[in-house]
Design an enzyme around this catalytic site. Structure first.
Site, mmCIF file in Angstrom:
data_model
loop_
_atom_site.group_PDB
_atom_site.id
_atom_site.type_symbol
_atom_site.label_atom_id
_atom_site.label_comp_id
_atom_site.label_asym_id
_atom_site.label_seq_id
_atom_site.Cartn_x
_atom_site.Cartn_y
_atom_site.Cartn_z
ATOM 1 N N HIS A 1 31.801 27.298 60.951
ATOM 2 C CA HIS A 1 30.495 27.290 61.619
ATOM 3 C C HIS A 1 30.599 27.244 63.143
ATOM 4 O O HIS A 1 29.589 27.251 63.825
ATOM 5 C CB HIS A 1 29.666 26.100 61.139
ATOM 6 C CG HIS A 1 30.126 24.795 61.729
ATOM 7 N ND1 HIS A 1 31.308 24.198 61.366
ATOM 8 C CD2 HIS A 1 29.578 23.992 62.669
ATOM 9 C CE1 HIS A 1 31.462 23.085 62.046
ATOM 10 N NE2 HIS A 1 30.433 22.929 62.847
HETATM 11 C C1 UD1 Z 1 25.915 21.297 65.771
HETATM 12 C C2 UD1 Z 1 26.886 20.684 66.761
HETATM 13 C C3 UD1 Z 1 28.302 20.813 66.226
HETATM 14 C C4 UD1 Z 1 28.430 20.292 64.818
HETATM 15 C C5 UD1 Z 1 27.392 20.967 63.927
HETATM 16 C C6 UD1 Z 1 27.469 20.425 62.526
HETATM 17 C C7 UD1 Z 1 26.222 20.866 69.127
HETATM 18 C C8 UD1 Z 1 26.530 21.550 70.408
HETATM 19 N N1 UD1 Z 1 26.847 21.356 68.041
HETATM 20 O O1 UD1 Z 1 26.190 22.697 65.720
HETATM 21 O O2 UD1 Z 1 29.170 20.067 67.053
HETATM 22 O O3 UD1 Z 1 29.720 20.563 64.327
HETATM 23 O O4 UD1 Z 1 26.102 20.713 64.489
HETATM 24 O O5 UD1 Z 1 26.555 21.020 61.682
HETATM 25 O O6 UD1 Z 1 25.473 19.941 69.127
HETATM 26 N N2 UD1 Z 1 19.842 25.612 62.263
HETATM 27 C C9 UD1 Z 1 19.117 25.666 61.085
HETATM 28 N N3 UD1 Z 1 18.663 24.482 60.570
HETATM 29 C C10 UD1 Z 1 18.878 23.286 61.153
HETATM 30 C C11 UD1 Z 1 19.600 23.256 62.359
HETATM 31 C C12 UD1 Z 1 20.081 24.418 62.892
HETATM 32 O O7 UD1 Z 1 18.893 26.720 60.517
HETATM 33 O O8 UD1 Z 1 18.431 22.264 60.608
HETATM 34 C C13 UD1 Z 1 20.373 26.884 62.820
HETATM 35 C C14 UD1 Z 1 19.508 27.443 63.908
HETATM 36 O O9 UD1 Z 1 19.564 28.842 63.836
HETATM 37 C C15 UD1 Z 1 20.224 26.979 65.175
HETATM 38 C C16 UD1 Z 1 21.681 27.024 64.735
HETATM 39 O O10 UD1 Z 1 21.661 26.636 63.364
HETATM 40 O O11 UD1 Z 1 19.949 27.774 66.264
HETATM 41 C C17 UD1 Z 1 22.574 26.105 65.523
HETATM 42 O O12 UD1 Z 1 22.096 24.760 65.453
HETATM 43 P P1 UD1 Z 1 22.528 23.692 66.592
HETATM 44 O O13 UD1 Z 1 22.002 22.346 66.257
HETATM 45 O O14 UD1 Z 1 22.205 24.238 67.910
HETATM 46 O O15 UD1 Z 1 24.097 23.679 66.498
HETATM 47 P P2 UD1 Z 1 25.093 23.723 65.248
HETATM 48 O O16 UD1 Z 1 25.762 25.053 65.233
HETATM 49 O O17 UD1 Z 1 24.407 23.251 64.014
#
Ligand code: UD1
Length: 362
Positions: free
Chosen positions: A201
Site C-alpha cells: 500500500h
Molecule cells: C496511511 C499512512 C501510512 C499507513 C497507512 C495504513 C500517512 C502519511 N500515511 O496511509 O503511514 O501505513 O495509513 O493504512 O498518514 N482511503 C479510503 N478509505 C479510508 C481512508 C483512505 O478509501 O478510510 C483512500 C483514499 O483514496 C485516500 C487514500 O486511501 O486518498 C490514502 O489515504 P491516507 O490516509 O491519505 O493514507 P494511507 O495511504 O491510508
C-alpha cells in the site's frame, strides 16, 4: 487525550489506554477521521475493545497539506476547549504530526508512542512525520534500542526518552488465541494448503502505474509457487487492479479485521509486504517476511526477527530460499523476540505517564 487517526494507530493505542484506565487516569480519545472506512477503522475499535472516541473530527482524505491542516485546525479548537494535561500520539501518520504540532503550539506537552524509528528515506511521508514529531515531544516512548540512538544523535534529551518495548506487540500477544482465519480459508479453496500473504500500500509501490504493474508481475511469480492472498488497501486498489492483479493463484480480498488478518499471517508460509507493522508482527509470530522496500525503519525485525528486505528483482529467489528452509517455531519463543516485546509495553508507558502527571500536578 489520545489522538488516533489511521489503522496502524489503533493496536498501538489500545494497551496504553487500557493500562491508564486501570490506573484511574481520566482520558479522552480523539479520532481524526483520517481513516473512515469501517474496514480500516470501526472494526478495530470493536475487536480491540477500544472505547468509543469522544470526538471524531471527520477530516477524511486529501493531499498531505490538506489533511494535515484539517487535523491541525480541528485539534487546535478542541485542545483549547478541553485543555488536556498531556496529548498522546501514535506512530507516524499525518494525524500524528498534526496532533503533536497543534498541542505543542498551545503549550500542551506531547507524548509520542513509537518514537525514534528512522528509515533515513525522506521520500517516505512517514519519515518526515516521525522526525518532526520527535523534535517537539516531551515524552518519547521507544520500541527498540536503535531508536534511542537516533534520538540521542538528533539532540533529544535522554531524560525524555523511555525504552518501553512495543505496545502493538502487547495487542498481538493479547489476541494470539483469538486469531482466526478459518472462515476466510474455508471460503477460498486455494487457501486450504500452503499459502502466502501479500500486502502492498506504500505510495512508492502503488501510486505509479508502472511500478504497480511490475509488482503484480512479481505476485504472479509468487502465485506460480504457492497461492497468495492479498487484502487490498484502498490506496493500491485501482493501480493493482488495472495491472491485472485478479489472476489464477492470487486471491484478492477486502481489508481484513485484525484477528482474521493476523490469523492468516500466523498460518501462512511467508509474507510479502511493504507495511511497517507487519514486519514487527511476523517477527513475533515467527513467520518469514519479505519486505518490498529499499530500507526499513525497523531493523530489529531483521537482526532479531524473521524479516529481510527484497526488491522486485530479488524477491522470487528469496521466496524460494524461504520455502526450502526448515520452519522456525511459531510464535517465536520469547528469547527469539526483540527485548521488551513481551506484552507489557502499555503498562510501562502508563507507569511513566502517571509518574510524569503526578510530578507536574502533585
Ligand atoms: C496511511 C499512512 C501510512 C499507513 C497507512 C495504513 C500517512 C502519511 N500515511 O496511509 O503511514 O501505513 O495509513 O493504512 O498518514 N482511503 C479510503 N478509505 C479510508 C481512508 C483512505 O478509501 O478510510 C483512500 C483514499 O483514496 C485516500 C487514500 O486511501 O486518498 C490514502 O489515504 P491516507 O490516509 O491519505 O493514507 P494511507 O495511504 O491510508
Amino acid at each position: 487525550m489520545h489522538v488516533t487517526g489511521a489503522r496502524p494507530n489503533f493496536p498501538k493505542a489500545a494497551p496504553v489506554i487500557a493500562a491508564l484506565a486501570a490506573r484511574g487516569v481520566e482520558q479522552r480519545l480523539v479520532h481524526t477521521g483520517q481513516h473512515y472506512d469501517d474496514k480500516l477503522s470501526r472494526v478495530f475499535f470493536t475487536e480491540l475493545e477500544l472505547p468509543e472516541p469522544d470526538v471524531n473530527l471527520g477530516v477524511g482524505s486529501g493531499s498531505h497539506g490538506t489533511q494535515t491542516a484539517a487535523v491541525l485546525i480541528g485539534l487546535e479548537a478542541l485542545f483549547e476547549r478541553e485543555k488536556p494535561s498531556l496529548v498522546v500520539v501514535y506512530g507516524d501518520v499525518n494525524s500524528t504530526l498534526a496532533a503533536a504540532l497543534a498541542a505543542v503550539k498551545l503549550g500542551i506537552p506531547v507524548a509520542h508512542v513509537e518514537a525514534g524509528l528512522r528509515s533515513f528515506d525522506d521520500t517516505m511521508p512517514e519519515e518526515i512525520n516521525r522526525r518532526l514529531t520527535d523534535q517537539i515531544c516531551e515524552l518519547l516512548f521507544v520500541t527498540s534500542a536503535d531508536a534511542v540512538a537516533h534520538l540521542t544523535r538528533e539532540g533529544v534529551a535522554t531524560s525524555r526518552v523511555h525504552l518501553v518495548g512495543n505496545p502493538m506487540i502487547d495487542t498481538l500477544l493479547r489476541h494470539l488465541s483469538a486469531l482466526d482465519a478459518r472462515a476466510l480459508r474455508a471460503s477460498r479453496p486455494e487457501l486450504a494448503g500452503r499459502f502466502a500473504v501479500a500486502t502492498l500500500h506504500r505510495p512508492s509501490n502503488v501510486d505509479d502505474p508502472a511500478t504497480a504493474a511490475r509488482l503484480v508481475e512479481v505476485l504472479r511469480g509468487v502465485a506460480e509457487r504457492l497461492p497468495v492472498v492479498i487484502p487490498v488497501h484502498p490506496r493500491g486498489r485501482a493501480a493493482l487492479a488495472a495491472a491485472g492483479l485478479e489472476s489464477p493463484g492470487i486471491v484478492v480480498v477486502e481489508p481484513l479485521p485484525y484477528t482474521t488478518f493476523l490469523g492468516l499471517v500466523a498460518e501462512s508460509a511467508v509474507v510479502v509486504t511493504d507495511s511497517g507493522g507487519v514486519q514487527e508482527e511476523t517477527t513475533v509470530l515467527g513467520v518469514p517476511c519479505l519486505t518490498m522496500r529499499p530500507n526499513t525503519e525497523r531493523p530489529v525485525t531483521i537482526t532479531h526477527g524473521t524479516n529481510r528486505l527484497v526488491t522486485p528483482e530479488s524477491v522470487l529467489s528469496a521466496l524460494d530460499e524461504v520455502l526450502a528452509a526448515p520452519a522456525a517455531p511459531r510464535p517465536a519463543p520469547e528469547p527469539a523476540r526483540p527485548p521488551l516485546w513481551d506484552g507489557a509495553a502499555g503498562e510501562r508507558i502508563a507507569d511513566v505517564i502517571v509518574d510524569w502527571l503526578s510530578a507536574r500536578n502533585p
